[in-house]
Design a protein around this motif. Structure first.
Motif, PDB file in Angstrom:
ATOM      1  N   VAL A   8      54.569  30.829  48.842  1.00 50.37           N
ATOM      2  CA  VAL A   8      54.139  31.430  49.787  1.00 50.37           C
ATOM      3  C   VAL A   8      54.639  33.015  49.705  1.00 50.37           C
ATOM      4  O   VAL A   8      55.817  33.298  49.733  1.00 50.37           O
ATOM      5  CB  VAL A   8      54.979  30.935  51.217  1.00 50.37           C
ATOM      6  N   GLY A  13      55.713  38.590  42.576  1.00 52.52           N
ATOM      7  CA  GLY A  13      56.572  37.558  42.350  1.00 52.52           C
ATOM      8  C   GLY A  13      55.832  35.987  42.469  1.00 52.52           C
ATOM      9  O   GLY A  13      56.336  35.328  41.418  1.00 52.52           O
ATOM     10  N   PRO A  44      53.654  50.009  43.561  1.00 56.12           N
ATOM     11  CA  PRO A  44      54.149  51.457  43.519  1.00 56.12           C
ATOM     12  C   PRO A  44      53.139  52.637  43.590  1.00 56.12           C
ATOM     13  O   PRO A  44      53.446  53.633  44.128  1.00 56.12           O
ATOM     14  CB  PRO A  44      54.972  51.273  41.888  1.00 56.12           C
ATOM     15  N   LYS A  48      52.227  57.091  45.353  1.00 57.77           N
ATOM     16  CA  LYS A  48      52.260  57.993  44.323  1.00 57.77           C
ATOM     17  C   LYS A  48      50.698  58.271  44.025  1.00 57.77           C
ATOM     18  O   LYS A  48      50.089  58.847  44.917  1.00 57.77           O
ATOM     19  CB  LYS A  48      52.779  57.443  43.128  1.00 57.77           C
ATOM     20  N   GLY A 107      58.943  38.932  50.039  1.00 62.45           N
ATOM     21  CA  GLY A 107      59.231  40.027  49.951  1.00 62.45           C
ATOM     22  C   GLY A 107      59.924  40.639  51.109  1.00 62.45           C
ATOM     23  O   GLY A 107      60.539  39.941  51.953  1.00 62.45           O
ATOM     24  N   ARG A 126      53.725  49.537  52.915  1.00 55.16           N
ATOM     25  CA  ARG A 126      54.147  48.809  52.354  1.00 55.16           C
ATOM     26  C   ARG A 126      52.832  48.156  51.614  1.00 55.16           C
ATOM     27  O   ARG A 126      52.804  47.666  50.561  1.00 55.16           O
ATOM     28  CB  ARG A 126      54.901  47.443  52.984  1.00 55.16           C
ATOM     29  N   ILE A 152      61.224  55.863  48.503  1.00 56.93           N
ATOM     30  CA  ILE A 152      59.770  55.798  49.119  1.00 56.93           C
ATOM     31  C   ILE A 152      59.512  57.182  50.181  1.00 56.93           C
ATOM     32  O   ILE A 152      58.474  58.149  50.004  1.00 56.93           O
ATOM     33  CB  ILE A 152      59.492  54.716  49.900  1.00 56.93           C
ATOM     34  N   TRP A 243      60.531  33.091  58.917  1.00 54.89           N
ATOM     35  CA  TRP A 243      59.711  31.751  58.716  1.00 54.89           C
ATOM     36  C   TRP A 243      60.651  30.492  58.390  1.00 54.89           C
ATOM     37  O   TRP A 243      60.119  29.439  58.281  1.00 54.89           O
ATOM     38  CB  TRP A 243      58.409  31.744  58.026  1.00 54.89           C
ATOM     39  N   VAL A 273      61.851  34.274  44.781  1.00 50.40           N
ATOM     40  CA  VAL A 273      61.607  35.436  43.747  1.00 50.40           C
ATOM     41  C   VAL A 273      61.393  36.659  44.199  1.00 50.40           C
ATOM     42  O   VAL A 273      61.017  36.595  45.385  1.00 50.40           O
ATOM     43  CB  VAL A 273      60.546  34.806  42.685  1.00 50.40           C
ATOM     44  N   TRP A 294      60.371  46.841  40.650  1.00 49.86           N
ATOM     45  CA  TRP A 294      59.360  46.245  40.451  1.00 49.86           C
ATOM     46  C   TRP A 294      59.285  45.346  39.100  1.00 49.86           C
ATOM     47  O   TRP A 294      58.789  44.203  39.082  1.00 49.86           O
ATOM     48  CB  TRP A 294      58.352  47.334  39.795  1.00 49.86           C
TER      49      TRP A 294
HETATM   50  C1  LIG Z   1      55.089  51.952  48.064  1.00 47.16           C
HETATM   51  C2  LIG Z   1      56.152  51.428  47.501  1.00 47.16           C
HETATM   52  C3  LIG Z   1      56.369  51.863  46.177  1.00 47.16           C
HETATM   53  C4  LIG Z   1      57.143  51.284  45.210  1.00 47.16           C
HETATM   54  N1  LIG Z   1      57.383  52.170  44.034  1.00 47.16           N
HETATM   55  C5  LIG Z   1      58.300  51.575  43.213  1.00 47.16           C
HETATM   56  C6  LIG Z   1      58.542  52.010  41.737  1.00 47.16           C
HETATM   57  O1  LIG Z   1      58.205  53.234  41.579  1.00 47.16           O
HETATM   58  N2  LIG Z   1      59.200  51.483  40.946  1.00 47.16           N
HETATM   59  C7  LIG Z   1      59.852  50.301  41.487  1.00 47.16           C
HETATM   60  O2  LIG Z   1      60.553  49.739  40.519  1.00 47.16           O
HETATM   61  N3  LIG Z   1      59.436  49.556  42.254  1.00 47.16           N
HETATM   62  C8  LIG Z   1      58.792  50.233  43.236  1.00 47.16           C
HETATM   63  N4  LIG Z   1      58.367  49.389  44.505  1.00 47.16           N
HETATM   64  C9  LIG Z   1      58.768  48.158  44.520  1.00 47.16           C
HETATM   65  C10 LIG Z   1      57.959  46.938  44.139  1.00 47.16           C
HETATM   66  O3  LIG Z   1      56.531  47.032  44.260  1.00 47.16           O
HETATM   67  C11 LIG Z   1      58.404  45.683  44.451  1.00 47.16           C
HETATM   68  O4  LIG Z   1      59.679  45.388  44.004  1.00 47.16           O
HETATM   69  C12 LIG Z   1      57.619  44.534  44.267  1.00 47.16           C
HETATM   70  O5  LIG Z   1      56.226  44.594  44.775  1.00 47.16           O
HETATM   71  C13 LIG Z   1      58.095  43.209  44.966  1.00 47.16           C
HETATM   72  O6  LIG Z   1      57.426  42.033  44.829  1.00 47.16           O
HETATM   73  P1  LIG Z   1      57.432  40.742  45.469  1.00 47.16           P
HETATM   74  O7  LIG Z   1      56.405  39.820  45.131  1.00 47.16           O
HETATM   75  O8  LIG Z   1      58.819  40.321  45.669  1.00 47.16           O
HETATM   76  O9  LIG Z   1      56.965  41.113  46.953  1.00 47.16           O
HETATM   77  P2  LIG Z   1      55.725  41.836  47.607  1.00 47.16           P
HETATM   78  O10 LIG Z   1      54.859  42.421  46.511  1.00 47.16           O
HETATM   79  O11 LIG Z   1      55.796  42.745  48.711  1.00 47.16           O
HETATM   80  O12 LIG Z   1      54.850  40.584  47.791  1.00 47.16           O
HETATM   81  C14 LIG Z   1      55.123  39.615  49.041  1.00 47.16           C
HETATM   82  C15 LIG Z   1      53.849  39.095  49.927  1.00 47.16           C
HETATM   83  O13 LIG Z   1      54.076  38.172  50.847  1.00 47.16           O
HETATM   84  C16 LIG Z   1      53.389  38.645  52.054  1.00 47.16           C
HETATM   85  N5  LIG Z   1      53.993  37.859  53.112  1.00 47.16           N
HETATM   86  C17 LIG Z   1      55.084  38.449  53.733  1.00 47.16           C
HETATM   87  N6  LIG Z   1      55.425  37.751  54.720  1.00 47.16           N
HETATM   88  C18 LIG Z   1      54.461  36.431  54.688  1.00 47.16           C
HETATM   89  C19 LIG Z   1      54.402  35.479  55.449  1.00 47.16           C
HETATM   90  N7  LIG Z   1      55.297  34.993  56.459  1.00 47.16           N
HETATM   91  N8  LIG Z   1      53.393  34.514  54.934  1.00 47.16           N
HETATM   92  C20 LIG Z   1      52.581  34.983  54.079  1.00 47.16           C
HETATM   93  N9  LIG Z   1      52.586  36.222  53.353  1.00 47.16           N
HETATM   94  C21 LIG Z   1      53.822  36.834  53.565  1.00 47.16           C
HETATM   95  C22 LIG Z   1      53.581  40.182  51.870  1.00 47.16           C
HETATM   96  O14 LIG Z   1      52.487  40.837  52.766  1.00 47.16           O
HETATM   97  C23 LIG Z   1      53.222  40.382  50.513  1.00 47.16           C
HETATM   98  O15 LIG Z   1      51.530  40.396  50.288  1.00 47.16           O
HETATM   99  C24 LIG Z   1      57.483  50.056  45.200  1.00 47.16           C
HETATM  100  C25 LIG Z   1      57.187  49.531  46.575  1.00 47.16           C
HETATM  101  C26 LIG Z   1      56.464  50.015  47.528  1.00 47.16           C
HETATM  102  C27 LIG Z   1      56.002  49.303  48.665  1.00 47.16           C
END
Ligand SMILES: Cc1cc2nc3c(=O)[nH]c(=O)nc-3n(C[C@H](O)[C@H](O)[C@H](O)COP(=O)(O)OP(=O)(O)OC[C@H]3O[C@@H](n4cnc5c(N)ncnc54)[C@H](O)[C@@H]3O)c2cc1C
Length: 400
Positions: A8, A13, A44, A48, A107, A126, A152, A243, A273, A294
């Motif tokens: 989910v 991740g 990211p 940018k 996330g 986001r 950010i 949730w 994760v 990231w």
């Molecule tokens: C604008 C921005 C700039 C960034 N810049 C950098 C950078 O320069 N350097 C760096 O190291 N890191 C950066 N990051 C951080 C990096 O992008 C994150 O650490 C990474 O995306 C995390 O991945 P994740 O899979 O854990 O979460 P996410 O990529 O957020 O994926 C989680 C997904 O789950 C979905 N979700 C949430 N709740 C639910 C639910 N209840 N049911 C179903 N789906 C759901 C979300 O909508 C999303 O699609 C940045 C982040 C952002 C937002």
């Protein structure tokens, strides 16, 4: 009977965990549920270069390995409730998905402050959709207030300024990015922003948004009024755990997991994760942390996929301690920031090379005087020996 893994959260991740399940021999069914309508893409660039030059899912989406070509995607539908007793997740569209094992990769979301006033003109960032809305609102001469001066907020200040907007940053902090960077480098970055035209209101917050239907200005706690048609809140994040409640999981700060990313308190296989995972790491010493960088979804996803594939096959789970070096970068104007380790855990720092107003390397030390992190500006290559050193020590305190 074929086993079913439900992932989910269709982000980095989730995708990396699916790939790791396959590379570790899991051949059962994998279903990935996501509330966004897109398959996983790179976030990211949203603050940018993509915000500046163009935002298309096609350009941002992650290349997917052949091994996950048979994954089923359920997109555009949020998980609303985990029913652990029944081993199913109920989605917002009223359907439910059963599982043998669950991976939580939902996330974080931007934190919103309870500020009174109109909300038209108020943005957070986001998702790709958020970025597309922002891109349509920002342009030459637009008055933009950014609330928050973390990475950010500062990246958005740089991009909005480059797009020709008049940018004010309002933040309770004493300097931008002060938590990871400390006061000196934070002040040096503020000066770079000021030279480009950004105005900072540090030590302040916004008390209200003014306007009839749309935001026309904001009032600060000092009484100062700033004209703004666009306000972006970038004041931190909230883990998407809503949730998961009432299932015996530890959810004080994300999902608390063990060294294999397996959730504490779960009788059946539940892993977490990425940004939501509150995990131990040899690098952090005795405590667990959530790291919003990231590289962590990939590192935690690889570990979770290996451990879950072993658990489902009845093999022993990996027994070694998890180790991943936190690393981040940030681009603001023409400046490239890069970091290794945990500079934010530092009690003191020193400029190791260069000068704060130019290319430089700043080292950060914990209370015992041990190097715990490093940040460089325009010194990507020069920083690599620090990476090598941390990777070899697997800790900022090798004897711990
Ligand atoms: C604008 C921005 C700039 C960034 N810049 C950098 C950078 O320069 N350097 C760096 O190291 N890191 C950066 N990051 C951080 C990096 O992008 C994150 O650490 C990474 O995306 C995390 O991945 P994740 O899979 O854990 O979460 P996410 O990529 O957020 O994926 C989680 C997904 O789950 C979905 N979700 C949430 N709740 C639910 C639910 N209840 N049911 C179903 N789906 C759901 C979300 O909508 C999303 O699609 C940045 C982040 C952002 C937002």
């Amino acid at each position: 009977m074929e086993m079913k893994v439900l992932i989910v959260g269709a982000g980095l991740g989730g995708l990396r965990t699916a790939e790791a399940l396959r590379s570790n021999g899991f051949s059962g069914e994998i279903v990935i549920v996501g509330d966004e309508s897109h398959q996983p893409y790179n976030r990211p660039p949203l603050s940018k270069e993509a915000l500046y030059s163009g935002l298309s899912h096609e350009d941002l989406k992650f290349r997917q390995r052949d091994s996950v070509a048979d994954v089923s995607w359920v997109l555009g539908s949020a998980a609303e409730k985990l029913d652990l007793a029944e081993q199913k997740v109920i989605l917002a569209d009223g359907t439910s998905r059963a599982f043998d094992a669950l991976v939580v990769s939902t996330g974080i979301r931007p934190r919103l402050l309870p500020i009174p006033g109109p909300t038209q003109g108020l943005f957070t960032l986001r998702t790709l959709n958020d970025a597309q809305s922002l891109q349509a609102a920002i342009g030459p001469g637009v008055n933009v207030v950014i609330l928050g001066s973390g990475f950010i907020g500062c990246e958005l200040a740089a991009t909005a300024t480059t797009l020709g907007a008049n940018v004010h940053v309002v933040s309770l902090d004493i300097e931008p990015m002060v938590i990871p960077m400390g006061v000196d480098l934070g002040a040096a970055m503020r000066k770079r922003h000021e030279t480009k035209g950004v105005t900072f209101h540090l030590g302040h917050t916004v008390e209200k948004f003014n306007g009839d239907h749309r935001i026309e200005s904001v009032t600060l706690d000092s009484g100062e009024v700033i004209t703004a048609s666009v306000v972006i809140e970038a004041v931190g994040s909230v883990p998407n755990t809503q949730w998961l409640h009432d299932n015996g999981l530890h959810l004080d700060d994300g999902v608390l997991v063990d060294s294999n990313m397996r959730a504490l308190g779960a009788q059946i296989p539940i892993y977490a994760v990425g940004d939501i995972s509150n995990h131990p790491n040899k690098f952090y010493g005795d405590r667990t942390r959530r790291i919003e960088h990231w590289n962590m979804p990939t590192e935690t996803g690889k570990r979770a996929g290996a451990a879950l594939a072993a658990e489902l096959a009845g093999r022993d789970l990996p027994a070694d301690e998890f180790f991943a070096l936190p690393a981040f970068w940030s681009d603001q104007y023409e400046f490239q920031l890069q970091s290794y380790g945990l500079p934010g855990a530092g009690a003191s720092h020193r400029v190791a090379s260069g000068a704060l107003d130019g290319a430089c390397i700043v080292e950060y030390f914990d209370e015992a005087g041990v190097l715990c992190g490093v940040i460089g500006i325009d010194t990507v290559k020069e920083l690599l020996p620090y990476r090598t050193q941390f990777m070899a020590a697997k800790s900022w305190e090798p004897n711990r």
